[in-house]
Structure formats: C-alpha cells, structure tokens
Design an enzyme around this catalytic site. Structure first.
Site: not given
Ligand code: ARG
Length: 462
Positions: A160, A281, A287, A294
C-alpha cells in the site's frame, strides 16, 4: 528517378480512384517496413513454384534476380514508393514488372496478398521478437548485477506504499528479474506459436496448383504449414500474442520507471540517476528531472492501447480476410518502436543508478518495519497465538510512536508493561539486520536465499 504510375489492379474499373479513396486504402507508409520479409517470402515462393514445375527455372531466375535488385534499391533509398499501388506487396510486384517484364506476373501464381501479408508479418515479428529477447537479456543481466552489488543494502519493503518489512535491496532487484524472465518466456512462447507457415493458403480456399507448402515452410524456417486456409488468412492471434507480451513487458517497465521517478524525488531520495539520463527545466535551474523514466511510464499506455485496438478490430470480424486487418501493421510498428526504446532506457538508467544506502536504512528503521518481528517473537518464545501476539505488538507500536521511539529503543521495563513474559532476547529479533537475515524461507529476503536465486538466474542468462 521518376516512375510512371501504374496501378496494376484497376483493369476491372472504368474510373481512376478518388484521392480520398487512396488516402484511406493505402498502407505503404506503414507496411513498407516489411520489405525484406516480402522479398524473402517471394523468393521462397518462386523457388517452390519452379521446383514444382509451375514456372520454369529460367522464369524463377529472372524473378529472383529482379527481387534481389529491388531489395538493394530499397536498402539504398533508390526505390520510389507509390501510394496508389496500395501496399508493399503491389509496390514490389509493380517494380518487378518494370525490371523483368511480364514474367513478373507469374510470381503471384498460387498466392494471394492475403496469405502473403500474414507470411511477411510473421517473418518480421519473428525477427523482432528475437531482438526483444536479446534486449531483455541485457536488461536482466544488469538487474542481476545490481542485485549482487546491493545485496547487503537494507531498505523498507512496501505494501500500500506504506512501510511493510525490511528487505534486501538485492531481493528487490530480483523481483524485477522475475518479471522480465516471465516476459522472456511469453515472447518465446508467442514466437513458437506463430511459427507456422500460412503461405499457399492463397485468398482463403487454398489452390488447385500442385504447390508444396512444406517446401516453403522449410525455406522460410517455419515449423510447418498452417492447417486451415481460411483460418490462415483470417488469423491475427499471433499479433495479439505479440501485443499482449509487449503490453505486459511494458507494464513491468512502467512499474520500475515509476519507482525510479519516486525514488529519485527529493521527497524520498532512495536513489540517484546519472545526469546523462536526466533533463532539466527551462525555468528552474536546480532541476534534474527523470523524463526518460516518465516517458517509459507513458509509453506503456500507448502499447496497451494498441493491444486493445487490435482486440477490437478482431472482435466479431466475419471470416475470412477483411481490409480491417490491414490496420494491424500500424499497431505492431508503434508497439515495437515504443517497447525497444523503453527496454533500452530502463537498462541504461539501471546501469548508472546509485542507491542511497543511508536513506534506505533510515526509512526502514523509522517506519516500524520490524513490528512483525515483535509479533513473531511472541509466538515463537511465549507460545501465543499469532492474533494475540499481533494485538500486543500493535499496542507496543502505538506506545513507541507516541513517545517518538523505535521498537528497539524501548526498554525492557517498558515492554514488560505490555506483557510481563517478554525478556531480553527480544532485542536480537528487533535488530533490523537480523530481521532481514532471518527470512530464510524459500524465495525470502535473506541474503542467503537471494544469493541462491542470483546463482540460478546467472545460469539461465549466461
Ligand atoms: N495491404 C493488405 C493488408 O495489409 C494486404 C492484403 C490485401 N488483400 C486484399 N484482399 N485486399 O492487409
């Protein structure tokens, strides 16, 4: 080089096709990838026709040398594909006519595009599966290597997404090995199942020409001919098998991709990915983003969509061939491209990934991941039922949490308040390292077990 348009299948018609018809009907843009296999299949067919004396040896020689020329033209980007000639099969046949004259027309004796296209696609998928298997092997080897290297790192295992029990990071890696091993098996099984030769099924009824389908099967390395000409041209199960194996594999890749995203986040900091596999970024200078992982996550959705598209195309489709089947190539090419890049990206990330040992251990220590050890100790040493032990342990965890302490930091006196029979031995079991070491059940997280599984995996993936 310009070539005149010569749609060879328009002799029954008085009208030229409308452009919009050509637009929907043509498939050349998404089936020319099978040019190699189309030529390979045609050469096998021509040789068989000549062996069976359906065409002469001279005719066969003209046809095969023309086909080989075409192969070179396509490979050297000299071939002009014409959308009005519909697909890869008619484009090649038309060019053969230009190169060797009317004898080209004999190649389509005892054959139809319906069995031709299935043959081409099976040949192509066979090669693609072989490539996927090679790429999966590289990935599995990296995973095994990482498992071996990180076997003594302790991390929290989750259920979980809540801290569950302490595990070896090597064990964690090997769980992904199991997934990619099953993917390997699925691809091998689908390759085996597709490896029957449909060529010679013709339009759908077979042929009255005395062809030898065993001969073409041998030439094209199929295990033998398919048994039913109707099913042979109507069947796309082998494509569904491929798309399903790809979807499951992509789903596994997306799960590890998701963990990479999560673990590399500032919130978790369980791992670091090498700069070469990250982007930045356009506005935030600090970043480092895990874009590649992704995108692997997203590509799994595209691959799943392709499987569903084909299942829907096939559903309730009357036998045998219908043009709906042409769309399968789009799904195959797209899936193949996305799967190859996804396997290679995850392999590359895992090659350079560095696990943050300290943070992993801290997370395991902080999350009461040894609460099950406490309950197990009560069962083993005091003879309690597991339920009773569970209840006592839950109360102790509550107490520890309120006092901002780990279980192993409680004093014996404090523990005794919950059960007077608890003794000093309990602290050995609460030690997180011992907790991992003790899980020696077959397939458990104890490094001794994990090493056994790594050995097995190495043997299979030599
Ligand atoms: N381009 C077609 C396909 O991919 C080849 C088969 C054409 N057959 C036909 N009966 N029109 O399915």
């Amino acid at each position: 080089m310009s070539r005149k348009k010569n749609p060879i299948l328009r002799h029954r018609f008085n009208q030229k096709n409308k452009d919009i018809f050509t637009e929907i009907n043509t498939s050349i843009d998404f089936d020319k990838f099978m040019f190699n296999e189309d030529i390979e299949g045609s050469i096998a067919h021509a040789e068989m026709l000549s062996k069976q004396k359906i065409i002469t040896v001279l005719e066969k020689n003209k046809i095969t040398s023309g086909l080989k020329k075409i192969l070179l033209e396509i490979k050297n980007n000299k071939f002009i594909f014409n959308p009005e000639l519909e697909d890869i099969h008619m484009n090649i046949e038309n060019r053969l006519q230009e190169l060797v004259g009317d004898v080209a027309g004999k190649l389509h004796t005892a054959r139809s595009r319906n069995d031709q296209v299935v043959t081409d696609l099976k040949l192509w998928l066979r090669k693609d599966i072989d490539l996927i298997l090679t790429e999966l092997k590289v990935l599995k080897k990296i995973i095994i290597k990482n498992a071996e290297k990180n076997i003594d790192i302790i991390m929290p295992g989750f259920t979980h997404l809540q801290t569950a029990q302490p595990i070896s990071a090597g064990h964690y890696y090997m769980s992904y090995y199991e997934m990619f091993m099953r993917d390997t098996d699925r691809f091998i099984e689908s390759r085996e199942r597709l490896n029957k030769n449909p060529l010679g099924s013709c339009a759908m009824a077979g042929t009255s020409f005395k062809i030898d389908r065993f001969e073409t099967s041998k030439k094209l390395s199929f295990n033998g001919p398919t048994n039913n000409s109707i099913d042979s041209v109507a069947d796309r199960d082998f494509v569904i098998d491929y798309l399903y194996a790809s979807s499951t594999c992509a789903m596994h890749l997306s799960r590890i991709a998701e963990e990479i995203v999560l673990w590399s986040s500032n919130l978790v900091k369980f791992c670091e990915i090498k700069d070469e596999m990250m982007s930045s970024s356009s506005i935030m200078p600090q970043k480092k983003n895990p874009d590649a992982a992704e995108l692997v996550r997203a590509k799994a959705s595209l691959i799943n969509g392709n499987l569903l598209s084909l299942l829907n195309i096939m559903k309730a489709l009357p036998l045998s061939y219908s043009k709906d089947l042409q769309e399968d190539k789009k799904l195959v090419v797209d899936t193949s491209k996305n799967l190859h890049v996804s396997i290679k990206v995850i392999t590359e990330i895992l090659k350079g990934i560095r696990l943050n040992k300290e943070n992993m251990l801290k997370a395991a220590l902080d999350g009461y991941s040894n609460a099950t050890e406490l309950a197990d100790w009560l069962v083993k040493n005091l003879g309690y039922s597991f339920r009773k032990a569970h209840q006592i342990s839950a109360k102790i965890v509550n107490f520890a949490e309120i006092n901002k302490l780990r279980l192993e930091d409680l004093s014996l006196e404090e523990l005794k308040k919950f059960d007077s029979n608890i003794n000093n031995n309990i602290f050995k079991s609460l030690n997180i390292k011992n907790a991992v070491l003790s899980k020696t059940s077959y397939g458990g997280t104890s490094p001794s077990e994990v090493i056994k599984m790594i050995k097995k995996a190495k043997k299979i993936n030599k």
